[in-house]
Design an enzyme around this catalytic site. Sequence first.
Site, PDB file in Angstrom:
ATOM      1  N   TYR A   7     -11.895   3.168   9.054  1.00  0.00           N
ATOM      2  CA  TYR A   7     -12.609   2.256   9.955  1.00  0.00           C
ATOM      3  C   TYR A   7     -11.847   2.187  11.272  1.00  0.00           C
ATOM      4  O   TYR A   7     -10.674   2.579  11.347  1.00  0.00           O
ATOM      5  CB  TYR A   7     -12.760   0.861   9.343  1.00  0.00           C
ATOM      6  CG  TYR A   7     -11.456   0.097   9.193  1.00  0.00           C
ATOM      7  CD1 TYR A   7     -11.057  -0.841  10.152  1.00  0.00           C
ATOM      8  CD2 TYR A   7     -10.621   0.293   8.096  1.00  0.00           C
ATOM      9  CE1 TYR A   7      -9.865  -1.548  10.015  1.00  0.00           C
ATOM     10  CE2 TYR A   7      -9.433  -0.405   7.949  1.00  0.00           C
ATOM     11  CZ  TYR A   7      -9.064  -1.316   8.916  1.00  0.00           C
ATOM     12  OH  TYR A   7      -7.886  -2.005   8.784  1.00  0.00           O
ATOM     13  N   TYR A 114      -2.130  -3.561  -2.345  1.00  0.00           N
ATOM     14  CA  TYR A 114      -3.482  -4.021  -2.035  1.00  0.00           C
ATOM     15  C   TYR A 114      -4.432  -3.231  -2.924  1.00  0.00           C
ATOM     16  O   TYR A 114      -4.608  -2.028  -2.755  1.00  0.00           O
ATOM     17  CB  TYR A 114      -3.797  -3.808  -0.557  1.00  0.00           C
ATOM     18  CG  TYR A 114      -5.203  -4.211  -0.145  1.00  0.00           C
ATOM     19  CD1 TYR A 114      -5.916  -5.202  -0.825  1.00  0.00           C
ATOM     20  CD2 TYR A 114      -5.832  -3.610   0.945  1.00  0.00           C
ATOM     21  CE1 TYR A 114      -7.190  -5.577  -0.446  1.00  0.00           C
ATOM     22  CE2 TYR A 114      -7.113  -3.973   1.338  1.00  0.00           C
ATOM     23  CZ  TYR A 114      -7.789  -4.952   0.649  1.00  0.00           C
ATOM     24  OH  TYR A 114      -9.058  -5.324   1.034  1.00  0.00           O
ATOM     25  N   HIS A 138      -3.922 -10.726  -1.673  1.00  0.00           N
ATOM     26  CA  HIS A 138      -5.267 -11.301  -1.821  1.00  0.00           C
ATOM     27  C   HIS A 138      -5.589 -11.774  -3.231  1.00  0.00           C
ATOM     28  O   HIS A 138      -6.638 -11.435  -3.799  1.00  0.00           O
ATOM     29  CB  HIS A 138      -6.324 -10.285  -1.372  1.00  0.00           C
ATOM     30  CG  HIS A 138      -6.077  -9.717  -0.009  1.00  0.00           C
ATOM     31  ND1 HIS A 138      -5.956 -10.498   1.116  1.00  0.00           N
ATOM     32  CD2 HIS A 138      -5.909  -8.428   0.408  1.00  0.00           C
ATOM     33  CE1 HIS A 138      -5.733  -9.724   2.173  1.00  0.00           C
ATOM     34  NE2 HIS A 138      -5.683  -8.475   1.769  1.00  0.00           N
ATOM     35  N   ASP A 204      -3.741 -13.489   7.210  1.00  0.00           N
ATOM     36  CA  ASP A 204      -4.408 -12.193   7.115  1.00  0.00           C
ATOM     37  C   ASP A 204      -5.095 -11.816   8.429  1.00  0.00           C
ATOM     38  O   ASP A 204      -5.974 -10.962   8.459  1.00  0.00           O
ATOM     39  CB  ASP A 204      -5.418 -12.157   5.960  1.00  0.00           C
ATOM     40  CG  ASP A 204      -5.850 -10.726   5.602  1.00  0.00           C
ATOM     41  OD1 ASP A 204      -4.987  -9.827   5.626  1.00  0.00           O
ATOM     42  OD2 ASP A 204      -7.038 -10.512   5.334  1.00  0.00           O
TER      43      ASP A 204
END
Length: 247
Positions: A7, A114, A138, A204
């Site tokens: 991305y 992650y 997370h 975050d």
Amino acid sequence: MSPGRTYTPPAALIPAYLELAEAIGIQRMVVVQASIYGTQNAVTLNAIAQFGLHRARGVAVVDEHFDDTVLKHMHGQGIRGVRFNLVSGNGTPQEQLETLARRVAPLGWHIQIYADGETLQEIAPLLARLPVEVVIDHCGGVKAALGVRHPQFQALLRLLDSGRAWVKTCSYRASSAGAPWTDVAPNVKALVAAAPDRCVWGTDWPHAQMTPRPEAGVLLDQFFEWVPDAAVRQRILVENPARLYGF
């Protein structure tokens, strides 16, 4: 940015972060290498330098081709861990987990993971065997709708019980319902109850690939609501990260 990235984010620059930090009272910060840079850590190291080592540390993305001299130099620049991004990719291959853990153990670094809840459950036995601390992003990636009794969440709790794992309680990415992300409250409460000395919290920011983008003040308000004990909050917001990142 790395040509292998999955991305391309909008700009997230230091003045904007410092404005946010001032608004909600953040005095120390940890810069985590984004997958968009692959193993090129220049932006992360530059951010730490601009913030200053008196208040900043970092988590880098390296692979087995980084020699010990380079790793020691990065330690002097504030790096305290290696990130394995098993969601966005474009980083260190999962197969190098054990090798790199052994390499960075003498530096006192940790491994940051992650992953989604299913992957975390699969690799939990391996993570428990590593010769370093492990920091789980997370809330372990376990979706709130699964509930805290689900095997994925129970695997996360077992990791915490090992005494070698930490968990980040910034939780909105584990939400099943979306904004305002309140469905993760039971997960956060269960993690804090299980290991108040090994929970940390962060904004975050800049919330890559999130729509709508969370507001840091709202996230912090939620954390205060879900962790009402002031002494426990002091541990999670101040004392635990100071110990983990070497402030």
